[in-house]
Design a protein around this motif. Structure first.
Motif, PDB file in Angstrom:
ATOM      1  N   ARG A   1       0.855  -1.257   0.170  1.00  0.00           N
ATOM      2  CA  ARG A   1      -0.027   0.162   0.149  1.00  0.00           C
ATOM      3  C   ARG A   1       0.845   1.276  -0.051  1.00  0.00           C
ATOM      4  O   ARG A   1       0.480   2.075   0.995  1.00  0.00           O
ATOM      5  CB  ARG A   1      -1.122  -0.054   1.181  1.00  0.00           C
ATOM      6  CG  ARG A   1      -1.881  -1.002   1.070  1.00  0.00           C
ATOM      7  CD  ARG A   1      -3.134  -1.178   2.332  1.00  0.00           C
ATOM      8  NE  ARG A   1      -4.026  -2.013   1.968  1.00  0.00           N
ATOM      9  CZ  ARG A   1      -3.856  -3.251   2.501  1.00  0.00           C
ATOM     10  NH1 ARG A   1      -3.089  -3.698   3.097  1.00  0.00           N
ATOM     11  NH2 ARG A   1      -4.969  -4.152   2.301  1.00  0.00           N
ATOM     12  N   ARG A   2       1.751   1.307  -0.971  1.00  0.00           N
ATOM     13  CA  ARG A   2       2.641   2.306  -1.061  1.00  0.00           C
ATOM     14  C   ARG A   2       2.199   3.092  -2.473  1.00  0.00           C
ATOM     15  O   ARG A   2       3.404   2.958  -3.445  1.00  0.00           O
ATOM     16  CB  ARG A   2       3.978   2.101  -0.876  1.00  0.00           C
ATOM     17  CG  ARG A   2       4.600   1.752   0.535  1.00  0.00           C
ATOM     18  CD  ARG A   2       4.147   2.940   1.304  1.00  0.00           C
ATOM     19  NE  ARG A   2       4.882   4.275   0.871  1.00  0.00           N
ATOM     20  CZ  ARG A   2       6.065   4.917   1.296  1.00  0.00           C
ATOM     21  NH1 ARG A   2       6.600   4.081   2.423  1.00  0.00           N
ATOM     22  NH2 ARG A   2       6.312   5.883   1.153  1.00  0.00           N
ATOM     23  N   PRO A   3       1.344   3.476  -2.899  1.00  0.00           N
ATOM     24  CA  PRO A   3       0.995   4.127  -4.196  1.00  0.00           C
ATOM     25  C   PRO A   3       1.861   5.211  -4.494  1.00  0.00           C
ATOM     26  O   PRO A   3       2.047   5.403  -5.715  1.00  0.00           O
ATOM     27  CB  PRO A   3      -0.377   4.714  -4.094  1.00  0.00           C
ATOM     28  CG  PRO A   3      -0.880   5.097  -2.432  1.00  0.00           C
ATOM     29  CD  PRO A   3      -0.090   3.833  -1.756  1.00  0.00           C
ATOM     30  N   ASP A   4       2.448   5.928  -3.655  1.00  0.00           N
ATOM     31  CA  ASP A   4       3.326   7.073  -4.121  1.00  0.00           C
ATOM     32  C   ASP A   4       4.659   6.320  -4.564  1.00  0.00           C
ATOM     33  O   ASP A   4       5.211   6.913  -5.476  1.00  0.00           O
ATOM     34  CB  ASP A   4       3.770   7.919  -2.621  1.00  0.00           C
ATOM     35  CG  ASP A   4       4.310   6.893  -1.455  1.00  0.00           C
ATOM     36  OD1 ASP A   4       3.834   5.893  -1.326  1.00  0.00           O
ATOM     37  OD2 ASP A   4       5.398   7.430  -0.740  1.00  0.00           O
ATOM     38  N   LEU A   5       5.132   5.458  -4.087  1.00  0.00           N
ATOM     39  CA  LEU A   5       6.349   4.498  -4.536  1.00  0.00           C
ATOM     40  C   LEU A   5       6.193   3.835  -5.694  1.00  0.00           C
ATOM     41  O   LEU A   5       6.674   4.035  -6.778  1.00  0.00           O
ATOM     42  CB  LEU A   5       6.913   3.768  -3.667  1.00  0.00           C
ATOM     43  CG  LEU A   5       7.455   4.130  -2.216  1.00  0.00           C
ATOM     44  CD1 LEU A   5       7.733   3.043  -1.451  1.00  0.00           C
ATOM     45  CD2 LEU A   5       8.526   5.413  -2.480  1.00  0.00           C
ATOM     46  N   LEU A   6       4.799   3.313  -5.903  1.00  0.00           N
ATOM     47  CA  LEU A   6       4.372   2.568  -7.061  1.00  0.00           C
ATOM     48  C   LEU A   6       4.331   3.562  -8.281  1.00  0.00           C
ATOM     49  O   LEU A   6       4.808   3.507  -9.550  1.00  0.00           O
ATOM     50  CB  LEU A   6       3.087   1.957  -6.975  1.00  0.00           C
ATOM     51  CG  LEU A   6       2.525   1.231  -8.069  1.00  0.00           C
ATOM     52  CD1 LEU A   6       3.364   0.085  -8.660  1.00  0.00           C
ATOM     53  CD2 LEU A   6       1.134   0.691  -7.671  1.00  0.00           C
ATOM     54  N   THR A   7       3.784   4.839  -8.015  1.00  0.00           N
ATOM     55  CA  THR A   7       3.514   5.923  -8.940  1.00  0.00           C
ATOM     56  C   THR A   7       4.972   6.205  -9.599  1.00  0.00           C
ATOM     57  O   THR A   7       5.203   6.362 -10.852  1.00  0.00           O
ATOM     58  CB  THR A   7       2.766   7.072  -8.426  1.00  0.00           C
ATOM     59  OG1 THR A   7       1.477   6.448  -7.901  1.00  0.00           O
ATOM     60  CG2 THR A   7       2.694   8.274  -9.325  1.00  0.00           C
ATOM     61  N   ARG A   8       5.959   6.464  -8.748  1.00  0.00           N
ATOM     62  CA  ARG A   8       7.359   6.776  -9.256  1.00  0.00           C
ATOM     63  C   ARG A   8       7.901   5.853 -10.149  1.00  0.00           C
ATOM     64  O   ARG A   8       8.437   6.171 -11.219  1.00  0.00           O
ATOM     65  CB  ARG A   8       8.233   6.937  -8.026  1.00  0.00           C
ATOM     66  CG  ARG A   8       7.873   8.144  -7.141  1.00  0.00           C
ATOM     67  CD  ARG A   8       8.747   8.180  -5.722  1.00  0.00           C
ATOM     68  NE  ARG A   8       8.049   9.151  -5.047  1.00  0.00           N
ATOM     69  CZ  ARG A   8       8.257  10.376  -4.722  1.00  0.00           C
ATOM     70  NH1 ARG A   8       9.210  10.802  -5.440  1.00  0.00           N
ATOM     71  NH2 ARG A   8       7.733  11.035  -3.622  1.00  0.00           N
ATOM     72  N   VAL A   9       7.607   4.449  -9.663  1.00  0.00           N
ATOM     73  CA  VAL A   9       8.303   3.234 -10.502  1.00  0.00           C
ATOM     74  C   VAL A   9       7.307   3.450 -11.792  1.00  0.00           C
ATOM     75  O   VAL A   9       8.227   3.338 -13.033  1.00  0.00           O
ATOM     76  CB  VAL A   9       8.136   2.057 -10.019  1.00  0.00           C
ATOM     77  CG1 VAL A   9       8.658   0.871 -10.816  1.00  0.00           C
ATOM     78  CG2 VAL A   9       9.094   2.282  -8.559  1.00  0.00           C
ATOM     79  N   ILE A  10       6.307   3.484 -11.974  1.00  0.00           N
ATOM     80  CA  ILE A  10       5.403   3.600 -13.116  1.00  0.00           C
ATOM     81  C   ILE A  10       5.894   4.571 -13.998  1.00  0.00           C
ATOM     82  O   ILE A  10       5.848   4.341 -15.306  1.00  0.00           O
ATOM     83  CB  ILE A  10       3.913   3.461 -12.865  1.00  0.00           C
ATOM     84  CG1 ILE A  10       3.479   2.006 -12.412  1.00  0.00           C
ATOM     85  CG2 ILE A  10       3.152   3.868 -14.094  1.00  0.00           C
ATOM     86  CD1 ILE A  10       2.132   1.928 -11.743  1.00  0.00           C
ATOM     87  N   GLU A  11       6.074   5.622 -13.356  1.00  0.00           N
ATOM     88  CA  GLU A  11       6.387   6.944 -14.188  1.00  0.00           C
ATOM     89  C   GLU A  11       7.884   6.810 -15.068  1.00  0.00           C
ATOM     90  O   GLU A  11       7.822   7.054 -15.998  1.00  0.00           O
ATOM     91  CB  GLU A  11       6.382   8.213 -13.246  1.00  0.00           C
ATOM     92  CG  GLU A  11       6.768   9.477 -13.802  1.00  0.00           C
ATOM     93  CD  GLU A  11       6.655  10.500 -12.853  1.00  0.00           C
ATOM     94  OE1 GLU A  11       7.882  11.198 -12.950  1.00  0.00           O
ATOM     95  OE2 GLU A  11       5.685  10.865 -12.291  1.00  0.00           O
ATOM     96  N   TYR A  12       8.713   6.044 -14.241  1.00  0.00           N
ATOM     97  CA  TYR A  12      10.078   5.693 -14.901  1.00  0.00           C
ATOM     98  C   TYR A  12       9.723   4.884 -15.729  1.00  0.00           C
ATOM     99  O   TYR A  12      10.482   5.048 -17.167  1.00  0.00           O
ATOM    100  CB  TYR A  12      10.954   5.233 -13.551  1.00  0.00           C
ATOM    101  CG  TYR A  12      12.061   4.261 -14.407  1.00  0.00           C
ATOM    102  CD1 TYR A  12      13.441   5.347 -14.376  1.00  0.00           C
ATOM    103  CD2 TYR A  12      12.163   3.077 -14.764  1.00  0.00           C
ATOM    104  CE1 TYR A  12      14.493   4.556 -14.900  1.00  0.00           C
ATOM    105  CE2 TYR A  12      13.283   2.473 -15.106  1.00  0.00           C
ATOM    106  CZ  TYR A  12      14.465   3.179 -15.415  1.00  0.00           C
ATOM    107  OH  TYR A  12      15.507   2.570 -15.780  1.00  0.00           O
ATOM    108  N   ARG A  13       8.886   3.676 -15.792  1.00  0.00           N
ATOM    109  CA  ARG A  13       8.946   2.828 -16.720  1.00  0.00           C
ATOM    110  C   ARG A  13       8.121   3.474 -18.208  1.00  0.00           C
ATOM    111  O   ARG A  13       8.470   3.028 -19.204  1.00  0.00           O
ATOM    112  CB  ARG A  13       7.896   1.768 -16.315  1.00  0.00           C
ATOM    113  CG  ARG A  13       7.663   0.859 -17.186  1.00  0.00           C
ATOM    114  CD  ARG A  13       6.700  -0.716 -16.608  1.00  0.00           C
ATOM    115  NE  ARG A  13       5.753  -0.469 -15.913  1.00  0.00           N
ATOM    116  CZ  ARG A  13       4.337   0.029 -16.050  1.00  0.00           C
ATOM    117  NH1 ARG A  13       4.131   0.167 -17.250  1.00  0.00           N
ATOM    118  NH2 ARG A  13       3.336   0.031 -15.152  1.00  0.00           N
TER     119      ARG A  13
END
Length: 130
Positions: free
Chosen positions: A71-83
């Motif tokens: 439940r860390r959407p902030d970190l997930l969002t950063r990874v998806i943005e990089y991808r």
């Protein structure tokens, strides 16, 4: 490679020691407890994941999954943005790996797919009231 290092640094800056314990707990099936106890920083955690082929600059699905279940959407969002910006991999391209992030889910990949037009059951319209 600079963007990847920058991503890991950015993620590390946003993960507290308490968060790290939660993330390690989410990885308990992949990191033996004795080795997990030796990991005391995000850098060590990322390094362990890289050494064990769970993380690479072009393979982020494992940490995406870990951030998702933690439940860390902030970190997930950063990874998806990089991808999507650096690797140029869109959500549509990633759909297959979403179904197979967890090794045990691979066997269900064919079951969890969208049905083809031929496989969809067409329903007749409801009868008209008289």
């Amino acid at each position: 490679m600079a963007e990847y290092s920058s991503l890991l640094s950015d993620l590390s800056d946003n993960i507290t020691n308490e968060d790290l314990e939660q993330l390690k707990s989410a990885c308990k099936e992949d990191i033996p407890e004795d080795q997990s106890n030796n990991i005391t920083s995000c850098k060590e955690w990322f390094s362990y994941l890289e050494k064990n082929d769970k993380l690479a600059q072009d393979n982020l699905s494992y940490i995406e999954h870990i951030f998702e279940i933690s439940r860390r959407p902030d970190l997930l969002t950063r990874v998806i943005e990089y991808r999507t910006t650096v690797l140029k991999i869109s959500e549509d391209d990633e759909i297959d790996t979403k179904l197979t992030r967890i090794p045990s889910a691979k066997k269900y990949k064919d079951i969890i797919r969208q049905p083809s037009e031929d496989e969809i059951i067409k329903l007749a319209p409801p009868p008209k009231k008289v």
